[in-house]
Motif scaffolding. Structure first.
Motif, PDB file in Angstrom:
ATOM      1  N   GLN A 456       0.650  -1.691   0.416  1.00  0.00           N
ATOM      2  CA  GLN A 456       0.098   0.180  -0.297  1.00  0.00           C
ATOM      3  C   GLN A 456       1.191   1.130   0.599  1.00  0.00           C
ATOM      4  O   GLN A 456       0.246   2.302   0.096  1.00  0.00           O
ATOM      5  N   ALA A 457       2.427   1.557  -0.107  1.00  0.00           N
ATOM      6  CA  ALA A 457       3.182   2.156  -0.104  1.00  0.00           C
ATOM      7  C   ALA A 457       3.006   3.205  -1.111  1.00  0.00           C
ATOM      8  O   ALA A 457       2.523   2.717  -1.865  1.00  0.00           O
ATOM      9  N   THR A 458       2.624   3.670  -1.092  1.00  0.00           N
ATOM     10  CA  THR A 458       2.768   5.360  -2.339  1.00  0.00           C
ATOM     11  C   THR A 458       3.859   5.493  -2.665  1.00  0.00           C
ATOM     12  O   THR A 458       5.011   5.363  -2.452  1.00  0.00           O
ATOM     13  N   ALA A 459       3.957   6.277  -3.749  1.00  0.00           N
ATOM     14  CA  ALA A 459       5.171   6.487  -4.589  1.00  0.00           C
ATOM     15  C   ALA A 459       6.211   7.476  -3.577  1.00  0.00           C
ATOM     16  O   ALA A 459       7.429   7.270  -3.557  1.00  0.00           O
ATOM     17  N   ILE A 463       9.999   6.213  -2.711  1.00  0.00           N
ATOM     18  CA  ILE A 463      11.385   7.621  -2.896  1.00  0.00           C
ATOM     19  C   ILE A 463      12.372   7.229  -1.387  1.00  0.00           C
ATOM     20  O   ILE A 463      13.336   8.211  -1.435  1.00  0.00           O
ATOM     21  N   GLN A 464      11.518   8.157  -0.191  1.00  0.00           N
ATOM     22  CA  GLN A 464      12.005   7.919   0.703  1.00  0.00           C
ATOM     23  C   GLN A 464      13.321   7.434   1.065  1.00  0.00           C
ATOM     24  O   GLN A 464      13.948   7.803   1.757  1.00  0.00           O
ATOM     25  N   VAL A 465      12.411   6.255   1.555  1.00  0.00           N
ATOM     26  CA  VAL A 465      13.054   5.162   1.807  1.00  0.00           C
ATOM     27  C   VAL A 465      14.203   4.752   0.641  1.00  0.00           C
ATOM     28  O   VAL A 465      15.429   4.383   1.530  1.00  0.00           O
ATOM     29  N   ALA A 466      14.094   5.344  -0.499  1.00  0.00           N
ATOM     30  CA  ALA A 466      15.396   4.835  -1.639  1.00  0.00           C
ATOM     31  C   ALA A 466      16.485   5.837  -1.454  1.00  0.00           C
ATOM     32  O   ALA A 466      17.361   5.596  -1.381  1.00  0.00           O
ATOM     33  N   LYS A 467      15.870   6.888  -0.620  1.00  0.00           N
ATOM     34  CA  LYS A 467      17.031   8.286  -0.116  1.00  0.00           C
ATOM     35  C   LYS A 467      17.612   7.490   0.460  1.00  0.00           C
ATOM     36  O   LYS A 467      18.916   7.610   0.332  1.00  0.00           O
ATOM     37  N   HIS A 468      16.953   6.831   1.936  1.00  0.00           N
ATOM     38  CA  HIS A 468      17.599   7.001   3.245  1.00  0.00           C
ATOM     39  C   HIS A 468      19.188   5.501   2.357  1.00  0.00           C
ATOM     40  O   HIS A 468      19.319   5.108   3.844  1.00  0.00           O
ATOM     41  N   ARG A 500      21.091  -1.544  -2.080  1.00  0.00           N
ATOM     42  CA  ARG A 500      20.440  -1.112  -1.749  1.00  0.00           C
ATOM     43  C   ARG A 500      18.863  -0.769  -2.110  1.00  0.00           C
ATOM     44  O   ARG A 500      18.198  -0.411  -0.887  1.00  0.00           O
ATOM     45  N   ILE A 501      18.320  -1.632  -3.086  1.00  0.00           N
ATOM     46  CA  ILE A 501      17.158  -1.563  -3.097  1.00  0.00           C
ATOM     47  C   ILE A 501      16.462  -2.829  -2.302  1.00  0.00           C
ATOM     48  O   ILE A 501      15.835  -2.247  -1.702  1.00  0.00           O
ATOM     49  N   SER A 502      17.490  -2.816  -1.813  1.00  0.00           N
ATOM     50  CA  SER A 502      16.814  -4.600  -0.662  1.00  0.00           C
ATOM     51  C   SER A 502      16.769  -3.907   0.979  1.00  0.00           C
ATOM     52  O   SER A 502      15.460  -4.065   1.709  1.00  0.00           O
ATOM     53  N   ILE A 503      17.919  -3.103   0.922  1.00  0.00           N
ATOM     54  CA  ILE A 503      17.033  -1.653   2.768  1.00  0.00           C
ATOM     55  C   ILE A 503      16.466  -1.302   2.109  1.00  0.00           C
ATOM     56  O   ILE A 503      15.618  -0.823   3.097  1.00  0.00           O
ATOM     57  N   ALA A 504      15.781  -0.750   1.017  1.00  0.00           N
ATOM     58  CA  ALA A 504      15.404   0.591   0.867  1.00  0.00           C
ATOM     59  C   ALA A 504      13.234   0.066   1.007  1.00  0.00           C
ATOM     60  O   ALA A 504      12.763  -0.373   2.004  1.00  0.00           O
ATOM     61  N   ARG A 505      13.717  -1.807   0.475  1.00  0.00           N
ATOM     62  CA  ARG A 505      12.600  -2.314   0.614  1.00  0.00           C
ATOM     63  C   ARG A 505      12.329  -3.045   2.204  1.00  0.00           C
ATOM     64  O   ARG A 505      11.163  -2.879   2.435  1.00  0.00           O
ATOM     65  N   ALA A 506      13.663  -3.416   2.880  1.00  0.00           N
ATOM     66  CA  ALA A 506      12.941  -3.599   4.163  1.00  0.00           C
ATOM     67  C   ALA A 506      12.950  -2.135   5.394  1.00  0.00           C
ATOM     68  O   ALA A 506      11.906  -2.174   5.968  1.00  0.00           O
ATOM     69  N   ARG A 533      26.991   4.950   4.237  1.00  0.00           N
ATOM     70  CA  ARG A 533      26.197   6.431   5.093  1.00  0.00           C
ATOM     71  C   ARG A 533      24.964   6.047   5.812  1.00  0.00           C
ATOM     72  O   ARG A 533      24.068   6.669   6.390  1.00  0.00           O
ATOM     73  N   SER A 534      24.279   5.225   4.852  1.00  0.00           N
ATOM     74  CA  SER A 534      22.705   4.187   5.474  1.00  0.00           C
ATOM     75  C   SER A 534      22.462   4.165   5.898  1.00  0.00           C
ATOM     76  O   SER A 534      21.660   4.464   6.677  1.00  0.00           O
ATOM     77  N   LEU A 535      23.062   3.420   6.749  1.00  0.00           N
ATOM     78  CA  LEU A 535      23.384   2.455   7.903  1.00  0.00           C
ATOM     79  C   LEU A 535      22.964   3.143   9.053  1.00  0.00           C
ATOM     80  O   LEU A 535      22.998   3.713  10.194  1.00  0.00           O
ATOM     81  N   LEU A 536      24.097   4.547   9.359  1.00  0.00           N
ATOM     82  CA  LEU A 536      24.293   5.546   9.671  1.00  0.00           C
ATOM     83  C   LEU A 536      23.093   6.277  10.422  1.00  0.00           C
ATOM     84  O   LEU A 536      22.099   6.784  11.243  1.00  0.00           O
TER      85      LEU A 536
END
Length: 597
Positions: A456-459, A463-468, A500-506, A533-536
């Motif tokens: 149900q996630a919005t676009a 995008i926000q989790v992809a940035k993280h 990185r896509i897998s991290i965004a998915r999680a 950087r994303s982990l921090l």
């Protein structure tokens, strides 16, 4: 629990199949009824031929003449009308039985495939350790389709043969009992031969299904590993391997084919004896005037209608045996009861602190030596914990226990003070987000893969989790951005991009616990820096567990646990472990270039 699952595994597969079809009982009854009615009208033409001969020979004294139609011309018109009606009804019921049986086959196939797939998904991970994916695909695909083929044609054939024997056998015994036994004489031998062939064919078809599963299993493995095959130049080796398995499958079929093909010729010989008996002895009675020509014509035709359809029994039994072999494999899979015990305690992921405590944990897989031996440790809530150790130290096995893919052999693991075995499985899944070393992406778009499990996630959220996850920039550079297709298993993307896509998915799950299993083991330095950087950023305020081969990934962790041969060897911060001069310090020296390798 469904009736078919409560029945003994030793029950005949046909009985189990019928019990499985209980929800479709009404459709089975109607399909069977239409098969019976179609066969009854199909058996009428020989009687019509006998009536036509009776009109020509007897004239006004024919059976139709005695019913109030003295003129032969009128009799023929009546006979023509009755013939038209019978053919129309036969065609109508043939249409109905085909529609019902074929739809029933589709309903059964649909239900079986959905039930077996749902069942397989609910089996514990340990079930798949020693089993071939191709073997399971063979059951879910080919075996289910085999059953569909039988319901499409074989079930109707069996019913109509039974109706033919009953109706024509009764006709013989009523109209000419003194010679009718000749037509029925081959029947016991045909039935006994059918049963004998069935027993002989059963193990043969079981072997055929197993060989088919072996071929499918190897094909699935090879197609999944096609890049490895090409990189090692082993195409010819794999060609020979597939050829060998295919040859075993062919030979298994060859033995069954020889036996099943002998069925029809043997039946024909039995049929011939009954047909010749009726032809000669009924003909002699007609010549002596003891039997009417019309009745003789009728008996000759119905003898053929009785006996010749039995030659199809070979083909029908072939379908039946294949279907029963497939049914047995499907039902055996559905009988499998390998599930982790289900907890019943609800778990609200928004109230979890993420504190894990392991006490004297022992674990080993079904085969092989113990992996964890008396492991006791604490993972504090809201902190980052790094886990390191040599290959085989038990790092990935520990993660599988924390996520409850497996249960401990002995000891206990608690989450927020409660044994994780007490929590509901569906709640425990949402408590932790896992980023595995072996990232699996589904064939679809980048956005679809990030939103997997959070449909149900919005676009904007995607995008926000992809940035993280440090993934937004490379995604924007793809040909269609977030709508770019990644290919099967994500093969169009690099290893670092998949990670990185897998991290965004999680992250999109917004889990209170984030687990990364060797997330940087196979990426380049630039990608590793991006993931660090994303982990921090993403580890703030949540329990983060990082298994790392590269120690630089976890050097800023709040605590680092060093495993050795399934036990906790060291524990501390990066600086504390360096100063201790133990296993971790040795690994750091090697990776940082301070030691000679």
């Amino acid at each position: 629990m469904p009736l078919f699952l409560t029945m003994s595994k030793q029950s005949h597969p046909l009985i189990r199949l019928l019990s499985y079809l209980t929800p479709f009982r009404g459709k089975v009854v109607l399909a069977s009824l239409f098969s019976v009615l179609n066969k009854l009208f199909d058996l009428a033409p020989p009687a019509l031929i006998g009536a036509a001969v009776d009109i020509v020979v007897q004239g006004k004294n024919s059976l139709i003449g005695r019913l109030g139609f003295p003129e032969p011309g009128d009799q023929l018109l009546v006979l023509g009308g009755v013939t038209a009606l019978i053919w129309i009804l036969e065609s109508f019921f043939e249409y109905l039985f085909q529609v019902y049986w074929r739809n029933l086959a589709q309903l059964t196939q649909d239900r079986l495939r959905k039930d077996t797939y749902r069942h397989v998904q609910n089996l514990e991970l340990a079930y798949f350790e020693d089993r071939s994916t191709g073997g399971l695909i063979s059951i879910l695909g080919d075996d289910v389709n085999q059953l569909e083929r039988f319901l499409d044609h074989g079930a109707n054939d069996l019913i109509q043969v039974a109706v033919t024997v009953l109706v024509i056998g009764s006709l013989f015994m009523v109209s000419a009992p003194e010679i009718g036994w000749m037509a029925l004489l081959p029947m016991p031998f045909i039935i006994a031969g059918s049963v004998w062939f069935q027993k002989k064919l059963t193990p043969g078809y079981a072997s055929v299904r197993e060989q088919a599963a072996s071929v499918n299993g190897q094909l699935v493995n090879n197609l999944g590993g096609i890049a490895t095959i090409k990189s090692f130049g082993t195409e010819e080796y794999e060609n020979r391997r597939i050829a060998g398995l295919s040859e075993h499958y062919r030979k298994a079929n060859e033995g069954v084919i020889k036996l099943s093909s002998a069925f029809v010729p043997l039946i024909r010989m039995l049929i011939l004896s009954g047909f010749i008996g009726i032809l000669i002895f009924a003909g002699l009675k007609t010549l002596r005037g003891d039997m009417e020509v019309g009745l003789y014509s009728l008996l000759i035709f119905v003898t053929q209608r009785l006996l010749w359809p039995l030659t199809r029994l070979g083909q029908t039994f072939d379908l039946f045996q294949r279907a029963m072999a497939s049914t047995r494999r499907i039902m055996n899979l559905l009988d499998t009861r390998e599930h982790l015990p289900r907890g019943d305690k609800p778990l609200d992921k928004y109230s979890i602190t993420g504190a894990y405590n392991l006490k004297d944990v022992h674990f080993q897989y079904r085969s092989g030596p113990p992996v964890l031996r008396g492991l006791s440790l604490t993972i504090p809530p809201g902190k980052t914990t790094g886990i390191v150790g040599a290959t085989g130290a038990g790092k990935s096995s520990l993660i599988k226990l924390l996520t409850r893919f497996y249960d401990v052999t002995a000891g206990s693991i608690t989450l927020d003070g409660i044994d994780i075995r007490e929590y509901r499985n569906e709640d425990l899944v949402h408590a932790a987000g896992l980023v595995s070393q072996d990232v699996f992406l589904f064939h679809g778009s980048v956005a679809d893969n990030i939103a997997y499990g959070s449909f149900q996630a919005t676009a904007d959220q995607i995008i926000q989790v992809a940035k993280h996850a440090e993934a937004h920039e490379f995604i924007r550079s793809l040909p269609q951005g977030y709508e770019t297709l990644v290919g099967e298993r994500g093969q169009k993307l690099s290893g670092g991009q998949r990670q990185r896509i897998s991290i965004a998915r999680a992250l999109l799950k917004n889990p209170p616990v984030l687990i990364l299993d060797e997330a940087t083991s196979s990426v380049d330095n630039e990608t590793e820096a991006a993931i660090q950087r994303s982990l921090l950023h993403i580890s703030q305020g949540r329990t983060t567990i990082v298994i790392a081969h590269r120690l630089s990934t976890i050097r800023h962790a709040d605590q680092i646990l060093v495993l050795d041969a399934g036990t906790l060897a060291e524990r501390g911060t990066h600086q504390e472990l360096i100063q201790a001069g133990g296993i971790y310090a040795g690994l750091w020296k090697v990776q940082s270039g301070l030691a000679v390798q």
